[in-house]
Write a protein that holds these residues in place. Sequence first.
Motif, PDB file in Angstrom:
ATOM      1  N   ILE A 237      70.001  38.392  69.652  1.00 42.07           N
ATOM      2  CA  ILE A 237      71.345  38.647  70.167  1.00 42.07           C
ATOM      3  C   ILE A 237      72.117  37.361  69.937  1.00 42.07           C
ATOM      4  O   ILE A 237      71.794  36.320  70.520  1.00 42.07           O
TER       5      ILE A 237
ATOM      6  N   SER B 121      78.159  38.985  74.287  1.00 44.91           N
ATOM      7  CA  SER B 121      77.636  39.424  75.572  1.00 44.91           C
ATOM      8  C   SER B 121      77.061  40.816  75.376  1.00 44.91           C
ATOM      9  O   SER B 121      77.682  41.667  74.727  1.00 44.91           O
TER      10      SER B 121
ATOM     11  N   VAL C  47      67.918  34.819  72.071  1.00 42.77           N
ATOM     12  CA  VAL C  47      69.326  34.799  72.465  1.00 42.77           C
ATOM     13  C   VAL C  47      69.890  33.485  71.938  1.00 42.77           C
ATOM     14  O   VAL C  47      69.473  32.406  72.365  1.00 42.77           O
TER      15      VAL C  47
ATOM     16  N   GLN D  36      73.431  31.657  71.405  1.00 42.52           N
ATOM     17  CA  GLN D  36      74.853  31.707  71.727  1.00 42.52           C
ATOM     18  C   GLN D  36      75.508  30.390  71.354  1.00 42.52           C
ATOM     19  O   GLN D  36      75.199  29.356  71.927  1.00 42.52           O
TER      20      GLN D  36
ATOM     21  N   VAL E  27      74.030  37.421  78.454  1.00 39.32           N
ATOM     22  CA  VAL E  27      73.100  38.468  78.061  1.00 39.32           C
ATOM     23  C   VAL E  27      72.284  38.867  79.285  1.00 39.32           C
ATOM     24  O   VAL E  27      71.815  38.004  80.032  1.00 39.32           O
TER      25      VAL E  27
ATOM     26  N   VAL F 134      71.687  33.760  80.406  1.00 36.40           N
ATOM     27  CA  VAL F 134      70.764  34.882  80.270  1.00 36.40           C
ATOM     28  C   VAL F 134      70.222  35.235  81.647  1.00 36.40           C
ATOM     29  O   VAL F 134      69.631  34.399  82.327  1.00 36.40           O
TER      30      VAL F 134
END
Length: 191
Positions: free
Chosen positions: A66, A70, A88, A90, A97, A123
Motif C-alpha cells: 500500500i 489511505s 505500507v 508512505q 492505513v 498504521v
Amino acid sequence: MRTCWQSLLALALLVSAARADVLVVDASGGGEDIMLQDALAVAQDGDTILLRPGNYAFPFEPPFDITDRSLTLAGDGTGVVEIGSIGVVQNVPGKRVVLRGLTATHPGFTGHSEGLLVQGGEVLVEDCQFKGRDGTDAIFGTPGLPGVRVDSGHLLLVRSTVQGGRGQSMAGFFVFPATPGGPGLVVSLRA
C-alpha cells in the motif's frame, strides 16, 4: 462557535466518506475481484478493501504493498483471511492505513520477509496476526525474520499477535549450524 466547528467537521467527514468505495474480494469468486493484488491496483485513496475468508497468499506473488494512499484492508469477520507479507510505504504526509482481521505470513519465495513492513505514515492494526519468514538450514543458513518491522512512521497494534519466524535446528543428513528465531517486532530509527 464550537457547534459551528463540529458541524463543519461532521460535514467534511461525510463528504470524504461519500467518495470512498468498498471493494469486495472473494477468493471463491463471489466478489468484484478474486485476487487481492487486483483490488490493491485499482483502490483509490480512502477506499476500503473487504476480504472474504480465504487464502490470498501465493509463494511467487509480489508482496501486497500500500503506497502513498489511505486505505482500509479488512477481513469481513466471517472467517480466517490469510494474506502474504504486506508493506505500507508512505511518502506523502497524512496518509493512514487500517489493517483489520488479517493473518499475514511470509508465503515463501518473494515479498517482504516480515509479515508487515511499515515505512512511513500512520498504521492502525486491529485483530491481526503477523509472522516473519522462517529461517533456513542451508549451507549459509538464515535466521528467522521479524513478524513486523517498522523503519519509519507510526504503528498502533490493538488485540494483535506478532511472531518472528522460527529458527532452524541442525538439519538431519547434513550438519548445518542451527539458526536463531526472529524477533516479533523490530523498530529501526533512521535519520
